[in-house]
Design a protein around this motif. Structure first.
Motif, PDB file in Angstrom:
ATOM      1  N   ARG A  15      76.897  12.111  50.105  1.00 10.35           N
ATOM      2  CA  ARG A  15      77.266  10.972  49.264  1.00 10.35           C
ATOM      3  C   ARG A  15      76.034  10.354  48.619  1.00 10.35           C
ATOM      4  O   ARG A  15      74.943  10.372  49.187  1.00 10.35           O
ATOM      5  N   HIS A  16      76.237   9.800  47.452  1.00  6.13           N
ATOM      6  CA  HIS A  16      75.188   9.092  46.717  1.00  6.13           C
ATOM      7  C   HIS A  16      75.775   7.772  46.241  1.00  6.13           C
ATOM      8  O   HIS A  16      76.557   7.735  45.289  1.00  6.13           O
ATOM      9  N   ILE A  17      75.387   6.695  46.900  1.00  2.08           N
ATOM     10  CA  ILE A  17      75.851   5.350  46.560  1.00  2.08           C
ATOM     11  C   ILE A  17      74.721   4.640  45.823  1.00  2.08           C
ATOM     12  O   ILE A  17      73.600   4.558  46.318  1.00  2.08           O
ATOM     13  N   LEU A  18      75.034   4.144  44.644  1.00  2.00           N
ATOM     14  CA  LEU A  18      74.052   3.442  43.815  1.00  2.00           C
ATOM     15  C   LEU A  18      74.367   1.955  43.821  1.00  2.00           C
ATOM     16  O   LEU A  18      75.484   1.550  43.513  1.00  2.00           O
ATOM     17  N   HIS A  19      73.379   1.159  44.194  1.00  2.00           N
ATOM     18  CA  HIS A  19      73.495  -0.302  44.175  1.00  2.00           C
ATOM     19  C   HIS A  19      72.626  -0.792  43.024  1.00  2.00           C
ATOM     20  O   HIS A  19      71.429  -0.525  42.989  1.00  2.00           O
ATOM     21  N   LEU A  20      73.243  -1.474  42.064  1.00  2.00           N
ATOM     22  CA  LEU A  20      72.528  -1.986  40.889  1.00  2.00           C
ATOM     23  C   LEU A  20      72.513  -3.501  40.896  1.00  2.00           C
ATOM     24  O   LEU A  20      73.520  -4.136  41.197  1.00  2.00           O
ATOM     25  N   ARG A  21      71.375  -4.069  40.559  1.00  2.00           N
ATOM     26  CA  ARG A  21      71.245  -5.519  40.389  1.00  2.00           C
ATOM     27  C   ARG A  21      70.710  -5.754  38.980  1.00  2.00           C
ATOM     28  O   ARG A  21      69.678  -5.229  38.592  1.00  2.00           O
ATOM     29  N   PHE A  22      71.451  -6.527  38.197  1.00  2.00           N
ATOM     30  CA  PHE A  22      71.096  -6.779  36.801  1.00  2.00           C
ATOM     31  C   PHE A  22      70.328  -8.088  36.683  1.00  2.00           C
ATOM     32  O   PHE A  22      70.601  -9.039  37.404  1.00  2.00           O
ATOM     33  N   LEU A  65      71.985   0.522  30.131  1.00  2.00           N
ATOM     34  CA  LEU A  65      72.054  -0.936  30.288  1.00  2.00           C
ATOM     35  C   LEU A  65      71.019  -1.626  29.410  1.00  2.00           C
ATOM     36  O   LEU A  65      71.296  -2.660  28.801  1.00  2.00           O
ATOM     37  N   LEU A  66      69.842  -1.038  29.339  1.00  2.00           N
ATOM     38  CA  LEU A  66      68.788  -1.610  28.515  1.00  2.00           C
ATOM     39  C   LEU A  66      69.112  -1.462  27.024  1.00  2.00           C
ATOM     40  O   LEU A  66      68.926  -2.396  26.248  1.00  2.00           O
ATOM     41  N   ALA A  67      69.642  -0.319  26.636  1.00  2.00           N
ATOM     42  CA  ALA A  67      69.924  -0.075  25.225  1.00  2.00           C
ATOM     43  C   ALA A  67      71.108  -0.893  24.722  1.00  2.00           C
ATOM     44  O   ALA A  67      71.049  -1.468  23.635  1.00  2.00           O
ATOM     45  N   TYR A  68      72.198  -0.940  25.482  1.00  2.00           N
ATOM     46  CA  TYR A  68      73.401  -1.620  25.010  1.00  2.00           C
ATOM     47  C   TYR A  68      73.352  -3.133  25.180  1.00  2.00           C
ATOM     48  O   TYR A  68      73.872  -3.867  24.358  1.00  2.00           O
ATOM     49  N   PHE A  69      72.759  -3.600  26.277  1.00  3.86           N
ATOM     50  CA  PHE A  69      72.815  -5.029  26.579  1.00  3.86           C
ATOM     51  C   PHE A  69      71.445  -5.692  26.667  1.00  3.86           C
ATOM     52  O   PHE A  69      71.364  -6.904  26.814  1.00  3.86           O
ATOM     53  N   GLY A  70      70.373  -4.928  26.632  1.00  2.00           N
ATOM     54  CA  GLY A  70      69.045  -5.496  26.781  1.00  2.00           C
ATOM     55  C   GLY A  70      68.782  -5.991  28.195  1.00  2.00           C
ATOM     56  O   GLY A  70      67.956  -6.877  28.394  1.00  2.00           O
ATOM     57  N   LEU A  71      69.475  -5.418  29.183  1.00  2.00           N
ATOM     58  CA  LEU A  71      69.347  -5.864  30.574  1.00  2.00           C
ATOM     59  C   LEU A  71      68.464  -4.917  31.370  1.00  2.00           C
ATOM     60  O   LEU A  71      68.659  -3.704  31.356  1.00  2.00           O
ATOM     61  N   ARG A  72      67.514  -5.493  32.057  1.00  2.00           N
ATOM     62  CA  ARG A  72      66.744  -4.729  33.034  1.00  2.00           C
ATOM     63  C   ARG A  72      67.532  -4.716  34.330  1.00  2.00           C
ATOM     64  O   ARG A  72      68.327  -5.613  34.594  1.00  2.00           O
ATOM     65  N   SER A  73      67.295  -3.707  35.153  1.00  2.00           N
ATOM     66  CA  SER A  73      68.043  -3.616  36.398  1.00  2.00           C
ATOM     67  C   SER A  73      67.181  -2.999  37.488  1.00  2.00           C
ATOM     68  O   SER A  73      66.261  -2.234  37.214  1.00  2.00           O
ATOM     69  N   ALA A  74      67.512  -3.352  38.724  1.00  2.00           N
ATOM     70  CA  ALA A  74      66.907  -2.736  39.896  1.00  2.00           C
ATOM     71  C   ALA A  74      67.966  -1.846  40.516  1.00  2.00           C
ATOM     72  O   ALA A  74      69.168  -2.136  40.441  1.00  2.00           O
ATOM     73  N   ALA A  75      67.549  -0.750  41.132  1.00  2.00           N
ATOM     74  CA  ALA A  75      68.516   0.204  41.667  1.00  2.00           C
ATOM     75  C   ALA A  75      68.041   0.757  42.996  1.00  2.00           C
ATOM     76  O   ALA A  75      66.844   0.900  43.235  1.00  2.00           O
ATOM     77  N   GLY A  76      69.003   1.050  43.846  1.00  2.00           N
ATOM     78  CA  GLY A  76      68.762   1.750  45.096  1.00  2.00           C
ATOM     79  C   GLY A  76      69.885   2.747  45.292  1.00  2.00           C
ATOM     80  O   GLY A  76      71.055   2.390  45.204  1.00  2.00           O
ATOM     81  N   CYS A  77      69.541   4.015  45.528  1.00  2.00           N
ATOM     82  CA  CYS A  77      70.568   5.057  45.652  1.00  2.00           C
ATOM     83  C   CYS A  77      70.295   5.873  46.904  1.00  2.00           C
ATOM     84  O   CYS A  77      69.282   6.570  46.993  1.00  2.00           O
ATOM     85  N   MET A 121      69.799  -2.442  50.653  1.00  2.00           N
ATOM     86  CA  MET A 121      68.442  -2.760  51.107  1.00  2.00           C
ATOM     87  C   MET A 121      67.391  -2.167  50.171  1.00  2.00           C
ATOM     88  O   MET A 121      66.399  -2.821  49.852  1.00  2.00           O
ATOM     89  N   ALA A 122      67.606  -0.943  49.719  1.00  2.00           N
ATOM     90  CA  ALA A 122      66.652  -0.312  48.797  1.00  2.00           C
ATOM     91  C   ALA A 122      66.600  -1.059  47.470  1.00  2.00           C
ATOM     92  O   ALA A 122      65.522  -1.247  46.890  1.00  2.00           O
ATOM     93  N   CYS A 123      67.750  -1.518  46.999  1.00  2.00           N
ATOM     94  CA  CYS A 123      67.785  -2.270  45.740  1.00  2.00           C
ATOM     95  C   CYS A 123      67.076  -3.616  45.883  1.00  2.00           C
ATOM     96  O   CYS A 123      66.404  -4.066  44.959  1.00  2.00           O
ATOM     97  N   ALA A 124      67.233  -4.252  47.046  1.00  2.00           N
ATOM     98  CA  ALA A 124      66.588  -5.543  47.274  1.00  2.00           C
ATOM     99  C   ALA A 124      65.068  -5.408  47.267  1.00  2.00           C
ATOM    100  O   ALA A 124      64.358  -6.345  46.895  1.00  2.00           O
ATOM    101  N   LEU A 125      64.557  -4.256  47.679  1.00  2.00           N
ATOM    102  CA  LEU A 125      63.106  -4.041  47.717  1.00  2.00           C
ATOM    103  C   LEU A 125      62.535  -3.528  46.400  1.00  2.00           C
ATOM    104  O   LEU A 125      61.323  -3.452  46.245  1.00  2.00           O
ATOM    105  N   THR A 126      63.400  -3.181  45.467  1.00  2.00           N
ATOM    106  CA  THR A 126      62.969  -2.601  44.201  1.00  2.00           C
ATOM    107  C   THR A 126      62.925  -3.667  43.117  1.00  2.00           C
ATOM    108  O   THR A 126      63.921  -4.339  42.887  1.00  2.00           O
TER     109      THR A 126
END
Length: 126
Positions: A6-13, A72-84, A93-98
């Motif tokens: 499995r590959h779970i991606l957690h995104l924070r915008f 996300l950056l191209a369509y909305f101009g949003l930066r994001s952090a990710a953990g997968c 937890m990985a997203c919180a540290l990124t």
């Protein structure tokens, strides 16, 4: 029968403070174009299950995450952090540290001719 990990991606915008009310729904719509398994936790947090999307996109989890962040950056101009990773807790937890991924500016157009002149060509082998 082969099993796929499995590959779970957690995104924070990085949402602006004055974002419009329908932005989270537009974000969900964009993410559902990648995989139908999207859950919006908060307006600025989403969890995606990329397991089935990886063979479809013919990418690994890292490159598909980069595609999502670029969209996300191209369509909305949003930066994001990710953990997968393989489960939701570790992905969170990985997203919180990124830190949020900064936008990478394109090189200035004047750099191209210089790079082309400096690069040795086949004539340099003589």
């Amino acid at each position: 029968m082969t099993t796929m990990s499995r590959h779970i991606l957690h995104l924070r915008f990085d949402l602006p403070a004055d974002h419009d009310a329908d932005l989270p729904e537009r974000l969900r719509s964009l993410l559902e174009n990648i995989t139908p398994r999207v859950q919006m936790i908060d307006p600025d947090v989403a969890v995606l299950d990329l397991t089935g999307a990886l063979p479809y996109w013919r990418r690994d989890a890292r490159s598909l995450t980069e595609v999502i962040q670029l969209r996300l950056l191209a369509y909305f101009g949003l930066r994001s952090a990710a953990g997968c990773v393989g489960n939701r807790i570790l992905a969170s937890m990985a997203c919180a540290l990124t830190p949020a991924r900064p936008a990478r500016p394109a090189p200035p157009p004047t750099a191209w001719p210089v790079a082309l002149r400096v690069r040795p060509g086949p004539h340099a082998a003589r």
